[in-house]
Motif scaffolding. Structure first.
Motif, PDB file in Angstrom:
ATOM      1  N   GLU A   1     -55.341 -25.197  14.975  1.00 37.42           N
ATOM      2  CA  GLU A   1     -56.547 -25.632  15.663  1.00 37.42           C
ATOM      3  C   GLU A   1     -56.709 -24.863  16.970  1.00 37.42           C
ATOM      4  OE1 GLU A   1     -58.317 -29.701  17.596  1.00 37.42           O
ATOM      5  OE2 GLU A   1     -56.890 -29.844  15.961  1.00 37.42           O
ATOM      6  N   VAL A   2     -57.907 -24.364  17.191  1.00 35.70           N
ATOM      7  CA  VAL A   2     -58.214 -23.640  18.420  1.00 35.70           C
ATOM      8  C   VAL A   2     -58.822 -24.621  19.404  1.00 35.70           C
ATOM      9  CG1 VAL A   2     -59.550 -21.768  19.452  1.00 35.70           C
ATOM     10  CG2 VAL A   2     -58.581 -21.493  17.162  1.00 35.70           C
ATOM     11  N   LYS A   3     -58.303 -24.637  20.619  1.00 31.65           N
ATOM     12  CA  LYS A   3     -58.781 -25.554  21.642  1.00 31.65           C
ATOM     13  C   LYS A   3     -60.126 -25.075  22.178  1.00 31.65           C
ATOM     14  CE  LYS A   3     -55.892 -27.677  24.649  1.00 31.65           C
ATOM     15  NZ  LYS A   3     -55.024 -27.792  25.819  1.00 31.65           N
ATOM     16  N   ALA A   4     -61.181 -25.805  21.911  1.00 30.08           N
ATOM     17  CA  ALA A   4     -62.516 -25.451  22.372  1.00 30.08           C
ATOM     18  C   ALA A   4     -62.654 -25.725  23.858  1.00 30.08           C
ATOM     19  CB  ALA A   4     -63.564 -26.226  21.582  1.00 30.08           C
ATOM     20  N   GLY A   5     -63.329 -24.844  24.562  1.00 31.20           N
ATOM     21  CA  GLY A   5     -63.591 -25.049  25.969  1.00 31.20           C
ATOM     22  C   GLY A   5     -62.421 -24.769  26.894  1.00 31.20           C
ATOM     23  N   ALA A   6     -61.369 -24.149  26.391  1.00 27.87           N
ATOM     24  CA  ALA A   6     -60.221 -23.827  27.246  1.00 27.87           C
ATOM     25  C   ALA A   6     -60.654 -22.850  28.333  1.00 27.87           C
ATOM     26  CB  ALA A   6     -59.094 -23.227  26.416  1.00 27.87           C
TER      27      ALA A   6
END
Length: 165
Positions: free
Chosen positions: A2-7
Motif C-alpha cells: 500500500e502506498v501512503k497517499a498524501g505523504a
C-alpha cells in the motif's frame, strides 16, 4: 503493498539533487519522429526493467518540450551515448536548439532516429506512461537493439565524464 497517499517529505530539492548526483548514470538520447521531422531529448534517467518481456524505462520531465514531439508516434529509439558524444548530450538537452542539424542518423526499425556513432541503440514502443512527480515514468517494449564498441558517456555530480573497464 500500500502506498501512503498524501505523504509529505521534508527533503529540500537542493539537498536531494546533490546527494543523488553521487549516483553515476549513463547518458541517452531518446528519439522519435513527429509530422515535421525527428525529435529527441537527453535523458540520463534510463534503466532496464524486465527481461521477459524485454522492457526498458526512462523518466522525461513533464516540462520537456521535446518529449511530446519525440513520443508522437509511440515508437522510440534510445541511443546510449559514447564518451566522445558529450556535445550531442548538451545539444539534445537544449530545448531551443535545432538538435538534428549536422547529426547523422538512420531510421531504426519503427522509424525513430538511430544516431550515428551511438554506443548502443534500443528500438522500442511505448507501453505505459505514468505520472511521477515532476516527471513521467515511461515503460517501453524493446523491439530490436544493438551495441557497438567504446566507452560510455557518464553523468556524475552535474557533469559528464567517461568510464573505462
Amino acid at each position: 503493498m500500500e502506498v501512503k497517499a498524501g505523504a509529505v517529505s521534508a527533503v529540500e530539492p537542493g539537498q536531494f539533487r546533490t546527494v543523488l548526483g553521487h549516483f553515476a548514470s549513463g547518458v541517452t538520447i531518446v528519439t522519435g519522429m513527429h509530422d515535421d521531422g525527428p525529435s529527441g531529448l537527453t535523458c540520463q534517467s534510463f534503466f532496464s526493467l524486465s527481461l521477459d518481456p524485454p522492457l526498458v524505462a526512462f523518466a522525461p520531465s513533464k516540462s520537456s518540450k521535446s518529449w511530446p514531439r519525440a513520443s508522437f508516434t509511440g515508437n522510440l529509439c534510445i541511443n546510449v551515448l559514447g564518451s566522445d558524444q558529450e556535445a550531442l548530450a548538451w545539444t539534445f538537452a537544449d530545448s531551443g536548439a535545432d538538435k538534428f542539424s549536422g547529426v547523422g542518423w538512420t531510421p531504426a526499425g519503427h522509424g525513430a532516429p538511430h544516431i550515428e556513432g551511438a554506443l548502443a541503440w534500443i528500438d522500442c514502443t511505448v507501453e505505459q506512461v505514468h505520472e511521477a512527480g515532476d516527471h513521467y515514468l515511461v515503460v517501453a517494449l524493446v523491439i530490436d537493439l544493438e551495441a557497438g564498441e567504446g566507452e560510455p558517456l557518464v553523468f556524475y555530480r552535474g557533469g559528464f565524464g567517461s568510464f573505462k573497464v
